[in-house]
Design an enzyme around this catalytic site. Sequence first.
Site, short mmCIF file in Angstrom:
data_model
loop_
_atom_site.label_atom_id
_atom_site.label_comp_id
_atom_site.label_asym_id
_atom_site.label_seq_id
_atom_site.Cartn_x
_atom_site.Cartn_y
_atom_site.Cartn_z
N LYS A 198 -53.84 21.54 -23.90
CA LYS A 198 -52.51 21.13 -22.58
C LYS A 198 -51.56 20.29 -23.91
O LYS A 198 -51.06 20.37 -24.62
CB LYS A 198 -53.56 19.37 -22.47
CG LYS A 198 -52.53 18.89 -21.29
CD LYS A 198 -53.49 17.41 -21.17
CE LYS A 198 -52.85 17.39 -20.10
NZ LYS A 198 -53.94 15.61 -19.31
N SER A 258 -54.45 15.54 -14.32
CA SER A 258 -53.48 15.85 -14.76
C SER A 258 -53.09 17.29 -15.02
O SER A 258 -52.34 17.92 -16.29
CB SER A 258 -52.22 15.20 -16.05
OG SER A 258 -53.25 14.96 -16.32
N SER A 311 -58.38 12.74 -15.82
CA SER A 311 -57.43 14.30 -16.09
C SER A 311 -58.42 15.57 -16.08
O SER A 311 -57.53 16.61 -16.45
CB SER A 311 -56.53 13.53 -16.78
OG SER A 311 -55.11 12.88 -16.09
#
Length: 529
Positions: free
Chosen positions: A106, A181, A205
């Site tokens: 990420k 996210s 997330s």
Amino acid sequence: MLSSVQTPRLLRFQSFSLKCLHTHPTTTPPPPHSQILTIRKSLLSREISAVDLAGTFLNRLRNTEPHLKSFLYVSDVVLKEAEEIDRKIAENEELGPLTGVLVGVKDNICTSDMPSTAGSKILENYRPPFDATAVGRMKKCGAIVIGKTNMDEFGMGSTTEGSGYQVTANPWDLSRVPGGSSGGSAAAVSARQCMVSLGSDTGGSVRQPASFCGVVGLKPTYGRVSRYGLVAYASSLDVIGCFGSSVADAGILLHAISGHDKFDATSSKKEVPDFASQFTASDQLDSKPLKGLRVGLIRETIEDGVDPDVISSIRGAGSHLEELGCTVTEVSLPSFSLGLPAYYILASSESSSNLSRYDGIRYGKQVFADELNSLYGESRAGGLGSEVKMRILMGTYALSAGYYDAYYKRAQQVRTLVRESFRAALDENDILISPAAPSAAYKIGEKKNDPLSMYAGDIMTVNVNLAGLPALVLPCGFVDSSSVALPIGVQMISAAFEEEKLLKVGHIFEQTLQGCSFIPPLVADELAC
């Protein structure tokens, strides 16, 4: 004060069953297998080279990326690193447990050889001078970082539409969101663009995108994994988590990145168990492999406001656990609904402090201005997105002198209540289960202009972060949409530092789940060959 947990009642699940798809009318798909262990065996036996393996994944990434937009950056040294692995194998050098494993990271987790923008324009082209501890530990174990995955800016969002760069699509239906996210990391694993990936979880997330994309998502206990090198959103809630196509892969990845770190004062010194020891092959399980395990289904998560098909899938998961020997009861956590507003007050408050560093001088793109205050204001105005600005304003308001007691202090009191509520429930149960989200993946743009509706979707996950507990999400069934069946994930929660228990239960659950194939249509034909 509300009582922490109400008297449980025994559930009867006979009328519920898991709704799964078959890959072929006459063929039952095999249970998920560990890509990490399979690939290691193939590399060591010389059945495949690391270069060929990397090439296969890179080709699939190139073919699917125009549709998905999972990655913000793809490494240009993947094949070079694979060549080095082949050299080590040829010379019989010692290999780490993640040798040859292609990992997506990420974009809010620092990598020294790639940009780390946290999905924000204000950090465009920023390259950290160091690797996050989790990334460094993966590399030391032989992993190859294939690239940086898309995300909602600074982790603030539930759809990945909040990225400053692009919108990621769901591999199951390109018109739908992958969650957020960590939507890029989840979509990349789902579409087999990489084997496993790292995400971050502040209020769900990792777990919500795992449910939306039909993959395994593991949020560890707060402190299990070092946060050093994770771009801070809400420091008391943030954790680095793992995605995999199987429980085994998520567990193996977690083991590699866990442990105390001198660079993170909040990292735990607890010994990291061998999570892989919990994985038993399906043909070696007895008829009731989870006999005696006490499971509590959280009543507040299967009431009004939750999609009926999601409720049916979760009750079906409870029925499957009963078949495996568990005693499943329904438990009530009366403080559960209080967690959502408390979470948004606390997370926004912490973000208003953490994000003050992005001023165009210490970090971030600088806008030319004649006066210092103008430089600050214009740099932040041009570099930060609307959702980030809104949460900074909310947090600053909650921390202001006249409202601190009414908002921030009260939210901290609710956090204590939530923690005690979970403690009481887990005193009576080994694990708790719930949906990971109130619905399956929804359409891109459907909630972009309705932030309150989007925030409400986090109700299943935020309480776990407030309590600092570990949670595992794995696919358990499907719901029908107009065009394609969409995956649903069940969330399993345990007491702090009991990831080992979650992984054992999750592994047995997925190995014994009949007739389910969680490979999205986008790549199903290729992988069937």
